[in-house]
Write a protein that holds these residues in place. Structure first.
Motif, PDB file in Angstrom:
ATOM      1  N   PHE A  72       0.845  -1.191   0.000  1.00  0.00           N
ATOM      2  CA  PHE A  72       0.000   0.000   0.000  1.00  0.00           C
ATOM      3  C   PHE A  72       0.878   1.238   0.000  1.00  0.00           C
ATOM      4  O   PHE A  72       1.999   1.210   0.493  1.00  0.00           O
ATOM      5  N   ARG A  76      -3.576   7.579  -0.290  1.00  0.00           N
ATOM      6  CA  ARG A  76      -5.011   7.342  -0.471  1.00  0.00           C
ATOM      7  C   ARG A  76      -5.378   5.868  -0.302  1.00  0.00           C
ATOM      8  O   ARG A  76      -6.344   5.406  -0.871  1.00  0.00           O
ATOM      9  N   THR A  78      -3.836   3.396  -1.536  1.00  0.00           N
ATOM     10  CA  THR A  78      -3.688   2.717  -2.816  1.00  0.00           C
ATOM     11  C   THR A  78      -3.037   1.354  -2.605  1.00  0.00           C
ATOM     12  O   THR A  78      -1.957   1.248  -2.033  1.00  0.00           O
ATOM     13  N   ARG A  92      -4.534  -2.571  -9.207  1.00  0.00           N
ATOM     14  CA  ARG A  92      -4.376  -1.384  -8.375  1.00  0.00           C
ATOM     15  C   ARG A  92      -5.757  -0.855  -8.029  1.00  0.00           C
ATOM     16  O   ARG A  92      -6.644  -0.796  -8.879  1.00  0.00           O
ATOM     17  N   SER A  94      -7.888   1.933  -4.862  1.00  0.00           N
ATOM     18  CA  SER A  94      -7.760   2.821  -3.716  1.00  0.00           C
ATOM     19  C   SER A  94      -9.114   2.981  -3.062  1.00  0.00           C
ATOM     20  O   SER A  94     -10.124   3.117  -3.745  1.00  0.00           O
TER      21      SER A  94
END
Length: 127
Positions: A72, A76, A78, A92, A94
């Motif tokens: 991560f 945000r 992600t 990916r 978020s």
């Protein structure tokens, strides 16, 4: 006794504790310069290196079969799933919340856990 020094940290200091793959041949680590690296555990040679869009939050997690690495970024929340051999991005997403600490996988590698900025444990499916 020192086995080898890794020169990749010269760009920026290490930001995470290295995570070893299940077979012990690879290490995965992030630097404060928003880069993530795979290192050969026997020689210290960089296998691959890639930029992230933010500082990596804590240590990575590696799939039990060694195929994927999960981590991560702090900004945000992600989440990234990358190919452990090539470093290629596989997935990916978020959730928009900041991340505290690293990632932990369940035993079969299907659920990834992390802690958000509010101290809540967040569970994500890896597939």
């Amino acid at each position: 006794a020192k086995v080898w020094p890794w020169a990749g940290h010269r760009e920026a200091p290490l930001h995470t504790v290295p995570t070893a793959g299940p077979d012990g041949t690879s290490l995965y680590v992030a630097t404060a310069g928003s880069r993530f690296h795979a290192i050969d555990a026997s020689s210290g040679a960089t296998r691959w290196s890639g930029r992230t869009d933010g500082r990596v939050a804590g240590s990575a997690a590696v799939a039990p079969d060694g195929r994927y690495v999960y981590f991560f970024t702090e900004d945000r929340g992600t989440f990234r799933k990358v190919d452990a051999v090539s470093g290629a991005l596989v997935y990916r997403s978020s959730d928009g919340t900041s991340v505290e600490g690293g990632a932990v996988l369940n035993r079969d590698g299907t659920v990834l856990y992390r802690v958000d900025l509010f101290g809540r444990v967040v569970a994500l499916h890896t597939e």
